[in-house]
Write a protein that holds these residues in place. Structure first.
Motif, mmCIF file in Angstrom:
data_model
loop_
_atom_site.group_PDB
_atom_site.id
_atom_site.type_symbol
_atom_site.label_atom_id
_atom_site.label_comp_id
_atom_site.label_asym_id
_atom_site.label_seq_id
_atom_site.Cartn_x
_atom_site.Cartn_y
_atom_site.Cartn_z
ATOM 1 N N PHE A 46 26.566 3.045 38.757
ATOM 2 C CA PHE A 46 25.792 4.046 38.023
ATOM 3 C C PHE A 46 24.678 3.383 37.206
ATOM 4 C CE2 PHE A 46 25.158 5.953 33.826
ATOM 5 C CZ PHE A 46 24.491 7.102 34.202
ATOM 6 N N LEU A 47 25.001 2.309 36.487
ATOM 7 C CA LEU A 47 23.991 1.620 35.671
ATOM 8 C C LEU A 47 22.855 1.072 36.539
ATOM 9 C CD1 LEU A 47 26.200 -0.370 33.132
ATOM 10 C CD2 LEU A 47 24.839 1.689 32.699
ATOM 11 N N LYS A 48 23.211 0.502 37.666
ATOM 12 C CA LYS A 48 22.191 -0.039 38.563
ATOM 13 C C LYS A 48 21.323 1.065 39.153
ATOM 14 C CE LYS A 48 23.399 -3.618 41.166
ATOM 15 N NZ LYS A 48 24.174 -4.487 42.075
ATOM 16 N N GLY A 49 21.935 2.170 39.531
ATOM 17 C CA GLY A 49 21.175 3.294 40.072
ATOM 18 C C GLY A 49 20.211 3.861 39.046
ATOM 19 N N GLN A 50 20.677 3.999 37.814
ATOM 20 C CA GLN A 50 19.826 4.509 36.742
ATOM 21 C C GLN A 50 18.649 3.570 36.509
ATOM 22 O OE1 GLN A 50 19.697 3.093 33.349
ATOM 23 N NE2 GLN A 50 18.190 4.618 32.807
ATOM 24 N N ARG A 68 16.175 14.257 37.042
ATOM 25 C CA ARG A 68 17.527 14.813 36.903
ATOM 26 C C ARG A 68 18.240 14.914 38.248
ATOM 27 N NH1 ARG A 68 16.159 19.508 32.520
ATOM 28 N NH2 ARG A 68 15.995 18.110 30.724
ATOM 29 N N LEU A 69 17.508 15.278 39.290
ATOM 30 C CA LEU A 69 18.120 15.342 40.617
ATOM 31 C C LEU A 69 18.643 13.979 41.062
ATOM 32 C CD1 LEU A 69 15.756 17.738 42.604
ATOM 33 C CD2 LEU A 69 18.165 18.116 42.061
ATOM 34 N N LEU A 70 17.828 12.962 40.899
ATOM 35 C CA LEU A 70 18.253 11.629 41.326
ATOM 36 C C LEU A 70 19.329 11.063 40.420
ATOM 37 C CD1 LEU A 70 14.889 10.138 42.533
ATOM 38 C CD2 LEU A 70 16.884 10.689 43.888
ATOM 39 N N LEU A 71 19.233 11.288 39.116
ATOM 40 C CA LEU A 71 20.293 10.829 38.218
ATOM 41 C C LEU A 71 21.590 11.590 38.484
ATOM 42 C CD1 LEU A 71 18.461 10.274 34.820
ATOM 43 C CD2 LEU A 71 19.389 8.543 36.372
ATOM 44 N N GLY A 72 21.481 12.852 38.858
ATOM 45 C CA GLY A 72 22.664 13.614 39.233
ATOM 46 C C GLY A 72 23.330 13.033 40.468
ATOM 47 N N TYR A 73 22.518 12.624 41.422
ATOM 48 C CA TYR A 73 23.039 12.000 42.636
ATOM 49 C C TYR A 73 23.739 10.689 42.294
ATOM 50 C CZ TYR A 73 23.080 9.627 47.137
ATOM 51 O OH TYR A 73 23.467 8.939 48.244
ATOM 52 N N VAL A 74 23.101 9.885 41.443
ATOM 53 C CA VAL A 74 23.662 8.587 41.059
ATOM 54 C C VAL A 74 24.934 8.774 40.227
ATOM 55 C CG1 VAL A 74 23.199 6.552 39.630
ATOM 56 C CG2 VAL A 74 21.505 7.339 41.231
ATOM 57 N N THR A 75 25.053 9.886 39.546
ATOM 58 C CA THR A 75 26.252 10.170 38.764
ATOM 59 C C THR A 75 27.354 10.761 39.647
ATOM 60 O OG1 THR A 75 24.873 10.607 36.830
ATOM 61 C CG2 THR A 75 27.136 11.426 36.772
ATOM 62 N N ILE A 79 31.412 9.270 41.155
ATOM 63 C CA ILE A 79 32.572 10.075 40.772
ATOM 64 C C ILE A 79 33.358 10.491 42.011
ATOM 65 C CG2 ILE A 79 33.251 12.316 39.827
ATOM 66 C CD1 ILE A 79 30.989 11.953 37.770
ATOM 67 N N ILE A 80 32.656 10.932 43.039
ATOM 68 C CA ILE A 80 33.331 11.331 44.286
ATOM 69 C C ILE A 80 34.026 10.135 44.926
ATOM 70 C CG2 ILE A 80 32.925 12.151 46.643
ATOM 71 C CD1 ILE A 80 30.682 13.926 45.467
ATOM 72 N N ILE A 81 33.338 9.021 44.997
ATOM 73 C CA ILE A 81 33.944 7.823 45.593
ATOM 74 C C ILE A 81 35.143 7.382 44.768
ATOM 75 C CG2 ILE A 81 33.567 5.371 46.071
ATOM 76 C CD1 ILE A 81 30.664 6.144 46.818
ATOM 77 N N GLY A 82 35.045 7.455 43.456
ATOM 78 C CA GLY A 82 36.163 7.083 42.592
ATOM 79 C C GLY A 82 37.386 7.944 42.841
ATOM 80 N N PHE A 83 37.185 9.249 42.956
ATOM 81 C CA PHE A 83 38.303 10.154 43.235
ATOM 82 C C PHE A 83 38.938 9.846 44.591
ATOM 83 C CE2 PHE A 83 36.564 13.371 40.124
ATOM 84 C CZ PHE A 83 37.631 13.221 39.235
ATOM 85 N N ILE A 84 38.125 9.532 45.566
ATOM 86 C CA ILE A 84 38.654 9.225 46.898
ATOM 87 C C ILE A 84 39.523 7.964 46.850
ATOM 88 C CG2 ILE A 84 38.010 8.427 49.207
ATOM 89 C CD1 ILE A 84 35.582 10.330 49.002
ATOM 90 N N TYR A 85 39.046 6.933 46.170
ATOM 91 C CA TYR A 85 39.800 5.680 46.137
ATOM 92 C C TYR A 85 41.015 5.735 45.231
ATOM 93 C CZ TYR A 85 36.780 2.856 49.029
ATOM 94 O OH TYR A 85 36.109 2.341 50.089
#
Length: 87
Positions: A46-50, A68-75, A79-85
């Protein structure tokens, strides 16, 4: 003068991205807890994407919708990958 400040900002950003990469590698060696490891690495993602969005894509001063769209994507993506793992 503007070019010098821009080059300095880009260089500092690049160094920050490299430091975050080294930190994420070090975290892989130190942390044994799977959930904590995943959360730490995804936070670094997230920090790198921002940083990339604000500095290299120069969206810090762009229209708020695009930033906001791109920061939303980076956020949302970590989160989705974290939930999956973690599940």
């Amino acid at each position: 003068m503007q070019t010098i400040n821009s080059n300095k900002k880009n260089t500092l950003s690049w160094l920050w991205l490299m430091a975050l990469t080294v930190i994420s590698t070090f975290i892989g060696l130190v942390i044994n807890n799977k959930a904590l490891f995943i959360a730490s690495v995804l936070f670094i993602v997230f920090l790198k994407g921002q940083q990339i969005i604000d500095i290299f894509m120069e969206l810090a001063h762009a229209p708020k919708l695009w930033r906001r769209l791109l920061l939303g994507y980076v956020t949302l993506l970590p989160i989705i990958i974290g939930f999956i793992y973690i599940l």
